[in-house]
Design a protein around this motif. Structure first.
Motif, PDB file in Angstrom:
ATOM      1  N   THR A 109       0.832  -1.204   0.000  1.00  0.00           N
ATOM      2  CA  THR A 109       0.000   0.000   0.000  1.00  0.00           C
ATOM      3  C   THR A 109       0.868   1.255   0.000  1.00  0.00           C
ATOM      4  OG1 THR A 109      -1.601  -1.227   1.316  1.00  0.00           O
ATOM      5  CG2 THR A 109      -1.918   1.154   1.184  1.00  0.00           C
ATOM      6  N   LYS A 112       6.093   2.038  -1.949  1.00  0.00           N
ATOM      7  CA  LYS A 112       6.580   1.419  -3.198  1.00  0.00           C
ATOM      8  C   LYS A 112       7.610   2.314  -3.890  1.00  0.00           C
ATOM      9  CE  LYS A 112       2.398   1.076  -4.981  1.00  0.00           C
ATOM     10  NZ  LYS A 112       1.567   1.415  -3.816  1.00  0.00           N
ATOM     11  N   ASN A 198       3.883  -3.234   2.737  1.00  0.00           N
ATOM     12  CA  ASN A 198       2.886  -3.328   3.813  1.00  0.00           C
ATOM     13  C   ASN A 198       1.489  -3.313   3.192  1.00  0.00           C
ATOM     14  OD1 ASN A 198       2.257  -0.467   3.266  1.00  0.00           O
ATOM     15  ND2 ASN A 198       4.271  -0.168   4.174  1.00  0.00           N
ATOM     16  N   TYR A 303      11.877   0.798   7.495  1.00  0.00           N
ATOM     17  CA  TYR A 303      11.303  -0.377   6.822  1.00  0.00           C
ATOM     18  C   TYR A 303      11.663  -0.376   5.330  1.00  0.00           C
ATOM     19  CZ  TYR A 303       8.549  -2.016  10.772  1.00  0.00           C
ATOM     20  OH  TYR A 303       8.175  -2.559  11.975  1.00  0.00           O
ATOM     21  N   GLY A 334       9.018  14.695  -3.169  1.00  0.00           N
ATOM     22  CA  GLY A 334       7.637  14.707  -2.678  1.00  0.00           C
ATOM     23  C   GLY A 334       7.358  13.747  -1.538  1.00  0.00           C
ATOM     24  N   SER A 358      -0.657   5.965   5.777  1.00  0.00           N
ATOM     25  CA  SER A 358       0.574   6.709   5.505  1.00  0.00           C
ATOM     26  C   SER A 358       0.507   8.089   6.151  1.00  0.00           C
ATOM     27  CB  SER A 358       0.869   6.801   4.010  1.00  0.00           C
ATOM     28  OG  SER A 358      -0.177   7.406   3.324  1.00  0.00           O
TER      29      SER A 358
HETATM   30  P1  ADP Z   1       3.722   4.495  -2.745  1.00  0.00           P
HETATM   31  O1  ADP Z   1       4.549   4.543  -3.989  1.00  0.00           O
HETATM   32  O2  ADP Z   1       3.431   3.088  -2.314  1.00  0.00           O
HETATM   33  O3  ADP Z   1       2.528   5.396  -2.749  1.00  0.00           O
HETATM   34  P2  ADP Z   1       5.695   6.212  -1.493  1.00  0.00           P
HETATM   35  O4  ADP Z   1       7.064   5.684  -1.347  1.00  0.00           O
HETATM   36  O5  ADP Z   1       5.426   7.154  -2.592  1.00  0.00           O
HETATM   37  O6  ADP Z   1       4.682   5.012  -1.571  1.00  0.00           O
HETATM   38  O7  ADP Z   1       5.259   6.865  -0.141  1.00  0.00           O
HETATM   39  C1  ADP Z   1       4.017   7.556  -0.034  1.00  0.00           C
HETATM   40  C2  ADP Z   1       3.882   8.105   1.349  1.00  0.00           C
HETATM   41  O8  ADP Z   1       3.639   7.036   2.262  1.00  0.00           O
HETATM   42  C3  ADP Z   1       5.175   8.762   1.828  1.00  0.00           C
HETATM   43  O9  ADP Z   1       5.198  10.080   1.460  1.00  0.00           O
HETATM   44  C4  ADP Z   1       5.146   8.517   3.307  1.00  0.00           C
HETATM   45  O10 ADP Z   1       4.314   9.445   3.950  1.00  0.00           O
HETATM   46  C5  ADP Z   1       4.438   7.187   3.424  1.00  0.00           C
HETATM   47  N1  ADP Z   1       5.306   5.996   3.471  1.00  0.00           N
HETATM   48  C6  ADP Z   1       6.445   5.754   2.792  1.00  0.00           C
HETATM   49  N2  ADP Z   1       6.917   4.535   3.080  1.00  0.00           N
HETATM   50  C7  ADP Z   1       6.052   3.981   3.946  1.00  0.00           C
HETATM   51  C8  ADP Z   1       5.980   2.731   4.617  1.00  0.00           C
HETATM   52  N3  ADP Z   1       6.915   1.795   4.451  1.00  0.00           N
HETATM   53  N4  ADP Z   1       4.937   2.522   5.453  1.00  0.00           N
HETATM   54  C9  ADP Z   1       3.981   3.442   5.633  1.00  0.00           C
HETATM   55  N5  ADP Z   1       3.995   4.660   5.051  1.00  0.00           N
HETATM   56  C10 ADP Z   1       5.004   4.916   4.206  1.00  0.00           C
END
Ligand code: ADP
Length: 492
Positions: A109, A112, A198, A303, A334, A358
């Motif tokens: 979620t 990534k 996650n 993580y 960002g 998040s």
């Molecule tokens: P995705 O590509 O899955 O949307 P990102 O790496 O772009 O994830 O991260 C999006 C937001 O989620 C970040 O700006 C941060 O706030 C939060 N985030 C990043 N890594 C994690 C994680 N491992 N677990 C929970 N939240 C995260």
């Protein structure tokens, strides 16, 4: 390649027609069709490609793939699911490019993009020729190309892989969304490593239940080890601290490596210390342990770093080099990106958090180091999961001193309605509703005092806003900087 030969990749189909044309290109958009193309009629959410078959034939399509018989002179290949057929055909047409490179898929979620970037950085520093397919762009051979979906459709995806192969890419890292997995876009891609970050609530508009969402993510792990070279090494990288890993474990035939902070894991972080600049911890692998200084804030970054360390285990890169690469990164565009500098009276952070989980993570992280108040500017996207709207508002309220509810990308929905949905999650009145995102950011900046932290959440790296179906230029970082400058001008 002639049509009959191209079709060898399909498990079953009905061939209506006698000719066997030579196919020069494959398309799912009739506007792109040229002479001797194969046109695939795909039923989308809003448009049905079957209604364009005549246009395609007029433009030179030599054959059609469809889910029903069509009244035309060119051969029609009837399949059960043209989207899945398209993924297989794209693979074959472009020469199975992922067979000739290492492919690392990252799903989950949250995290990534960040995890994929960390992996890319480690590999690039180790002088591997890398490629990246993600939310922000596709990048290889030193060139970035813009993207529309986190994971592109199978045709452009396989085309990109074939271009990467041409460019000599050794390892491609790819963000894999649950939509793409469910819709078969990555069907036939040969993954060597699958990484799970996650699982928490998002996209329930599409997947309906968490079980189905988990199942979609699991498809990446089920796909591991079914490659064309079964003797090639595969690896499933799972998060030992996330319950969903137990289910994913059952879905894969590949060897598994787990990472974590709380539970037993092969790649484990111990002795964690957090500060405003990031964190310090010791990473323990089955062979060695070493100190790490991470310049990205929050436990979630730890993580992401652990996932990246686990993901490159098979590459043979020494742990000390992996750590050096991780320590060299100050962040991803960002993602908890600091807009202000150290001389400014308060801190502004722009973050892509757009799920309740998040947002909670990033706000909890901020609370760990903030010495003043925390202001949150946040909205929710239109035409997407409605159930998360009150939850996101609730999280923002719980962890902030003041919340500015505003528009994200309302898309085709009325922004006021989205804000009403968000307001339902509010329990107190420490919030304002300001429909215009620019105004909301300006208000937060005007009201912030010394040592406060403003979090502008939801849009991260995005440089646009979609309102009433139209796309406008909008960048939270630029708007925040301008608001800050206006403030300084007012005072001087
Ligand atoms: P995705 O590509 O899955 O949307 P990102 O790496 O772009 O994830 O991260 C999006 C937001 O989620 C970040 O700006 C941060 O706030 C939060 N985030 C990043 N890594 C994690 C994680 N491992 N677990 C929970 N939240 C995260």
């Amino acid at each position: 390649m002639n049509l009959q030969s191209l079709l060898e990749c399909l498990p079953s189909y009905e061939y209506i027609g006698n000719e066997n044309p030579d196919i020069k290109s494959v398309h799912m958009d009739s506007r792109e069709v040229t002479k001797n193309s194969l046109f695939i009629c795909v039923r989308g959410f809003t448009v049905d490609g079957h209604s364009f078959f005549n246009d395609a034939v007029k433009k030179g399509a030599a054959a059609l793939i469809a889910e029903e018989q069509l009244d035309t002179d060119v051969p029609v290949i009837v399949v059960k699911d043209s989207k899945r057929a398209m993924a297989l055909l794209a693979n074959r047409f472009y020469g199975y490019p992922t067979m000739d490179m290492n492919l690392i898929g990252v799903t989950g979620t949250n995290g990534k993009t960040t995890t994929a970037h960390l992996i890319e950085k480690i590999l690039t520093d180790a002088r591997k020729t890398t490629g990246m397919i993600g939310t922000m762009y596709t990048r290889f051979a030193g060139v970035e190309h813009p993207v529309q979906n986190t994971t592109p459709e199978s045709l452009p995806l396989q085309k990109t892989f074939s271009e990467m192969k041409e460019a000599g890419v050794d390892t491609a890292v790819m963000e894999v969304s649950s939509h793409a997995l469910e819709m078969g876009r990555v069907h036939g891609c040969h993954y060597n490593v699958a990484v799970f970050t996650n699982l928490s609530q998002d996209h329930l508009d599409y997947h309906e239940t968490m079980e189905k969402y988990l199942h979609a993510k699991g498809l990446l792990f089920a796909q591991l080890g079914n490659g064309y070279y079964p003797e090639q090494k595969n690896l499933a990288v799972l998060n030992a601290d996330d319950e969903a890993s137990k289910d994913l474990l059952k879905m894969t035939a590949a060897p598994v490596i787990q990472y974590g902070v709380n539970n037993d894991a092969e790649i484990k972080a111990v002795d964690l210390v957090f500060d405003e600049g990031g964190s310090r911890f010791t990473v323990k692998t089955p062979e060695e342990s070493a100190p790490v200084r991470l310049n990205m804030v929050g436990k979630f970054s730890v993580y992401n770093a652990l996932a990246a360390i686990a993901a490159v285990r098979m590459s043979g890169i020494p742990l000390k080099d992996v750590i050096a690469s991780l320590e060299d990164i100050s962040g991803v565009s960002g993602r908890v990106e600091k807009v202000t500098n150290d001389n400014d009276p308060f801190t502004i952070l722009v973050d892509y958090a757009h799920t309740p989980d998040s947002l909670e993570n990033v706000l909890e992280t901020i609370k760990e180091f903030a010495t003043g108040r925390v202001f949150t500017v946040v909205g929710c996207g239109g035409d997407r999961d409605r159930t998360k709207r009150p939850q996101m508002a609730r999280v923002a309220e719980k962890l902030s001193d003041m919340v500015f509810l505003t528009s994200d990308n309302p898309r085709s929905e009325a922004p006021e309605q989205i804000l009403e949905d968000m307001k339902a999650g509010m329990k107190n009145d420490r919030y304002s509703v300001i429909v215009d995102r620019k105004e909301a950011i300006e208000r937060a900046v005007r009201e912030a005092g010394s040592r406060d932290v403003i979090l502008i959440a939801g849009k991260g790296h995005e440089t646009y806003q979609i309102i009433a179906g139209q796309t406008f230029d909008f960048d939270d970082r630029i708007v925040a900087k301008q608001a800050l400058e206006a403030l300084t001008d007012d005072k001087s």
